[in-house]
Design an enzyme around this catalytic site. Structure first.
Site: not given
Length: 134
Positions: A51, A100, A48, A97, A121
Site C-alpha cells: 500500500c 492495509c 509497505c 502494516c 525482523c
C-alpha cells in the site's frame, strides 16, 4: 479490523505477485539470507509493498545477522500494528502494516546494542525501498 486500504482477496492477488501475496496476505516468510533488501545500505525509506505506507527509515536498519532486514524502530509507532502470534508452537509478536493489514514480519526484544533493544525482523518481499534523492 478495518484498514484505510481494503481490497478483496482477488484484488490483492492481482496487485501482488505470488511470492508477495504469500508473505503479505498469508503471513508467509521468505527464506533467510535471500531477500533483495538484506544488504541495502543506502539512505532512504522503507514502505509497505502492498500500500505504500512509510514504515522504516534507513537509519534505523542494522545488521542483526538473522537473515532478514532488521530495524530498531518503525518510522512512527502508528505506522505498524502489533498482534500476538502463537503459530509454530511459540509466542511471538507479528508486525502488520497499520494502513492495509499486510504481514511484514515479527518484532523481538533482542536488538542488543540498538537504542530500543528491539529487532523488527522484516521480509524483503513486504517492503519497498526508496533511496533518498541525490
Amino acid at each position: 479490523m478495518t484498514y484505510e486500504v481494503e481490497r478483496t482477496e482477488d484484488q490483492w492477488r492481482q496487485a501482488l505477485n505470488p511470492e508477495e501475496f504469500q508473505v503479505l496476505r498469508r503471513a508467509g516468510t521468505e527464506r533467510p539470507f535471500t531477500g533483495a533488501l538484506l544488504e541495502e545500505a543506502r539512505p532512504g525509506m522503507y514502505s509497505c509493498r502492498a500500500c505504500g505506507n512509510e514504515l522504516f527509515a534507513a537509519q534505523t536498519k542494522f545488521d542483526a545477522g538473522c537473515g532478514w532486514p532488521s530495524f530498531w524502530e518503525p518510522l512512527r509507532p502508528e505506522a505498524v500494528e502489533h498482534r500476538e502470534d502463537r503459530s509454530l508452537g511459540m509466542r511471538r509478536v507479528e508486525v502488520l502494516c497499520a494502513k492495509c493489514g499486510s504481514h511484514l514480519g515479527h518484532v523481538f526484544p533482542d536488538g542488543y546494542g540498538t537504542p530500543t533493544g528491539d529487532r523488527y525482523c522484516m521480509n524483503s518481499l513486504s517492503l519497498e525501498f526508496t533511496p533518498n534523492a541525490a
